[in-house]
Design a protein around this motif. Sequence first.
Motif, mmCIF file in Angstrom:
data_model
loop_
_atom_site.group_PDB
_atom_site.id
_atom_site.type_symbol
_atom_site.label_atom_id
_atom_site.label_comp_id
_atom_site.label_asym_id
_atom_site.label_seq_id
_atom_site.Cartn_x
_atom_site.Cartn_y
_atom_site.Cartn_z
ATOM 1 N N LEU A 123 -5.901 -3.318 9.995
ATOM 2 C CA LEU A 123 -5.229 -2.420 9.066
ATOM 3 C C LEU A 123 -5.999 -1.113 8.930
ATOM 4 C CD1 LEU A 123 -3.136 -1.728 6.875
ATOM 5 C CD2 LEU A 123 -4.508 -3.077 5.260
ATOM 6 N N MET A 124 -7.316 -1.201 8.831
ATOM 7 C CA MET A 124 -8.127 0.002 8.665
ATOM 8 C C MET A 124 -8.024 0.921 9.877
ATOM 9 S SD MET A 124 -9.352 0.100 5.695
ATOM 10 C CE MET A 124 -10.399 1.519 6.026
ATOM 11 N N GLN A 125 -7.962 0.346 11.064
ATOM 12 C CA GLN A 125 -7.841 1.166 12.271
ATOM 13 C C GLN A 125 -6.563 1.989 12.233
ATOM 14 O OE1 GLN A 125 -8.128 -1.568 15.548
ATOM 15 N NE2 GLN A 125 -10.325 -1.884 15.314
ATOM 16 N N GLU A 126 -5.471 1.366 11.791
ATOM 17 C CA GLU A 126 -4.204 2.096 11.665
ATOM 18 C C GLU A 126 -4.270 3.107 10.525
ATOM 19 O OE1 GLU A 126 -1.630 1.935 13.713
ATOM 20 O OE2 GLU A 126 -2.753 0.510 14.953
ATOM 21 N N ALA A 127 -4.920 2.726 9.417
ATOM 22 C CA ALA A 127 -4.987 3.602 8.249
ATOM 23 C C ALA A 127 -5.751 4.887 8.557
ATOM 24 C CB ALA A 127 -5.637 2.865 7.083
ATOM 25 N N ARG A 128 -6.757 4.798 9.422
ATOM 26 C CA ARG A 128 -7.566 5.979 9.748
ATOM 27 C C ARG A 128 -6.744 7.045 10.471
ATOM 28 N NH1 ARG A 128 -11.364 1.784 11.420
ATOM 29 N NH2 ARG A 128 -12.855 1.419 9.722
ATOM 30 N N ARG A 129 -5.625 6.648 11.040
ATOM 31 C CA ARG A 129 -4.766 7.614 11.732
ATOM 32 C C ARG A 129 -3.827 8.338 10.768
ATOM 33 N NH1 ARG A 129 -4.250 2.997 15.354
ATOM 34 N NH2 ARG A 129 -5.491 3.332 17.241
ATOM 35 N N CYS A 130 -3.743 7.838 9.536
ATOM 36 C CA CYS A 130 -2.825 8.422 8.557
ATOM 37 C C CYS A 130 -3.445 9.658 7.924
ATOM 38 C CB CYS A 130 -2.474 7.402 7.472
ATOM 39 S SG CYS A 130 -1.586 5.945 8.074
ATOM 40 N N GLN A 131 -2.691 10.737 7.915
ATOM 41 C CA GLN A 131 -3.162 11.990 7.331
ATOM 42 C C GLN A 131 -2.536 12.272 5.969
ATOM 43 O OE1 GLN A 131 -5.583 13.874 8.884
ATOM 44 N NE2 GLN A 131 -5.633 12.124 10.301
ATOM 45 N N THR A 132 -1.420 11.619 5.662
ATOM 46 C CA THR A 132 -0.702 11.873 4.406
ATOM 47 C C THR A 132 -0.345 10.555 3.729
ATOM 48 O OG1 THR A 132 1.492 11.822 5.444
ATOM 49 C CG2 THR A 132 0.318 13.948 5.417
ATOM 50 N N ASP A 133 -0.039 10.647 2.434
ATOM 51 C CA ASP A 133 0.421 9.462 1.704
ATOM 52 C C ASP A 133 1.707 8.919 2.317
ATOM 53 O OD1 ASP A 133 -1.673 9.418 -0.074
ATOM 54 O OD2 ASP A 133 -0.589 10.399 -1.706
ATOM 55 N N LEU A 154 0.848 -1.192 0.000
ATOM 56 C CA LEU A 154 0.000 0.000 0.000
ATOM 57 C C LEU A 154 0.883 1.241 0.000
ATOM 58 C CD1 LEU A 154 -2.530 -1.255 2.673
ATOM 59 C CD2 LEU A 154 -3.007 -0.975 0.240
ATOM 60 N N THR A 155 0.590 2.189 -0.891
ATOM 61 C CA THR A 155 1.458 3.359 -1.015
ATOM 62 C C THR A 155 0.717 4.693 -1.019
ATOM 63 O OG1 THR A 155 1.412 3.140 -3.437
ATOM 64 C CG2 THR A 155 3.249 2.084 -2.265
ATOM 65 N N ARG A 156 -0.602 4.679 -1.276
ATOM 66 C CA ARG A 156 -1.351 5.932 -1.361
ATOM 67 C C ARG A 156 -2.687 5.798 -0.641
ATOM 68 N NH1 ARG A 156 -0.281 4.739 -6.481
ATOM 69 N NH2 ARG A 156 -2.514 4.619 -6.992
ATOM 70 N N LEU A 157 -3.109 6.852 0.024
ATOM 71 C CA LEU A 157 -4.342 6.817 0.804
ATOM 72 C C LEU A 157 -5.558 6.437 -0.037
ATOM 73 C CD1 LEU A 157 -3.904 9.876 3.191
ATOM 74 C CD2 LEU A 157 -4.506 7.537 3.895
ATOM 75 N N ASN A 158 -5.597 6.862 -1.299
ATOM 76 C CA ASN A 158 -6.770 6.556 -2.113
ATOM 77 C C ASN A 158 -6.922 5.067 -2.399
ATOM 78 O OD1 ASN A 158 -4.803 6.129 -4.057
ATOM 79 N ND2 ASN A 158 -5.561 7.701 -5.470
ATOM 80 N N GLN A 159 -5.881 4.269 -2.115
ATOM 81 C CA GLN A 159 -5.983 2.824 -2.314
ATOM 82 C C GLN A 159 -6.950 2.179 -1.328
ATOM 83 O OE1 GLN A 159 -1.807 1.829 -2.025
ATOM 84 N NE2 GLN A 159 -1.574 1.779 -4.252
ATOM 85 N N LEU A 160 -7.258 2.859 -0.229
ATOM 86 C CA LEU A 160 -8.227 2.322 0.720
ATOM 87 C C LEU A 160 -9.581 2.096 0.062
ATOM 88 C CD1 LEU A 160 -7.468 4.448 3.906
ATOM 89 C CD2 LEU A 160 -6.955 2.031 3.539
ATOM 90 N N VAL A 161 -9.907 2.930 -0.911
ATOM 91 C CA VAL A 161 -11.156 2.788 -1.659
ATOM 92 C C VAL A 161 -10.922 2.083 -2.994
ATOM 93 C CG1 VAL A 161 -13.033 4.052 -2.789
ATOM 94 C CG2 VAL A 161 -12.167 4.825 -0.573
ATOM 95 N N MET A 162 -9.834 2.448 -3.669
ATOM 96 C CA MET A 162 -9.591 1.963 -5.020
ATOM 97 C C MET A 162 -9.338 0.460 -5.085
ATOM 98 S SD MET A 162 -6.549 3.076 -7.629
ATOM 99 C CE MET A 162 -5.312 2.193 -6.660
ATOM 100 N N LEU A 163 -8.474 -0.060 -4.209
ATOM 101 C CA LEU A 163 -8.096 -1.471 -4.313
ATOM 102 C C LEU A 163 -9.261 -2.427 -4.028
ATOM 103 C CD1 LEU A 163 -4.479 -1.504 -2.824
ATOM 104 C CD2 LEU A 163 -5.178 -1.553 -5.228
ATOM 105 N N PRO A 164 -10.023 -2.236 -2.940
ATOM 106 C CA PRO A 164 -11.178 -3.125 -2.744
ATOM 107 C C PRO A 164 -12.177 -3.053 -3.895
ATOM 108 C CG PRO A 164 -10.667 -1.972 -0.715
ATOM 109 C CD PRO A 164 -9.840 -1.338 -1.787
ATOM 110 N N LYS A 165 -12.337 -1.870 -4.484
ATOM 111 C CA LYS A 165 -13.291 -1.704 -5.583
ATOM 112 C C LYS A 165 -12.790 -2.380 -6.850
ATOM 113 C CE LYS A 165 -15.760 1.823 -8.241
ATOM 114 N NZ LYS A 165 -15.987 3.288 -8.427
#
Length: 317
Positions: A262-272, A241-252
Amino acid sequence: MTIPELISQTSSTAFSFEVLPPLKGNSMDGLRATVDKLREFDPKYINITTHSAEYIFRERKDNLLERQRIRRRPGTVAVAAALQQEYGIPVVPHILCGGFTRSETEYALIDLQFLGISNILALRGDKAQDDKVFRPTPGGNAYTTELIQQINDYNAGTFADGTPIKDTTTPFSYGVACYPEKHEEAPNLDSDFRFFKEKIDLGADYGVTQMFFDNAAYFRFVERARAEGINVPIIPGIKPLTRLNQLVMLPKMFHCDLPETLMQEARRCQTDEQFRALGREWAIAQCRELIAAGVPSIHFYSMGAADAISDIAKEVY
């Protein structure tokens, strides 16, 4: 050598990765940069994707729109030949049903044989962007099993029209895709397993998985495959995983689940940059667990992630 033979030569978990042919009109410099960055990890092979034609709308002189087919990334066979010659690393070009007639597939097999490339990955391919369901190309193969049968016939010395091949050389060895979390079009895991087993029974030498982010899904898949008599190597596919938009793009796009941890940790990320660091650590943990479990090889999806893969590989290889 076949892919199972190549990965069996190492006493540890083998390393491989996948690249895209450059966009139409571009050079191979970016692709070479990826290979240059990752070859230090002794890749046993490199996969080269194939992209079927897609439809676009172009305005005509009478101001009406015309639907046209284009290929944005041609050159899979040429790229495969160039990489194998330049780097001496075995290559595995993808051969698709979608976007190709049986005749075009046959010409690709002929070209590959002339080039001494005998490993391929047989795939149906994705549906066109604007289509709700996969539509086979007129005169082409509708299913991976049909494509496999064409490859088998070619290996046995018969062209698609039934005429004999005068001189046959090294037969093609092929792998197929498999889905730890079920193919998007399969009604359930039971049917998905039947499709996978059918491809193996027809002669596929190994399976490589769609990307996944929960190792438990892979382990369940392999356990069930072994219980159902599927004994070929099942190679896990990993995507950093390298970019925040992958949270939506990859599952889709790829129909894979992202674990809640993983999602719990990802929600804390503010930048790529923060998310990239999380993706790196997650992939390292995935790979370490897979290697500890004795997987034969790990296959990395490198699109836009060569730097991340290099960082991961330095930690686990």
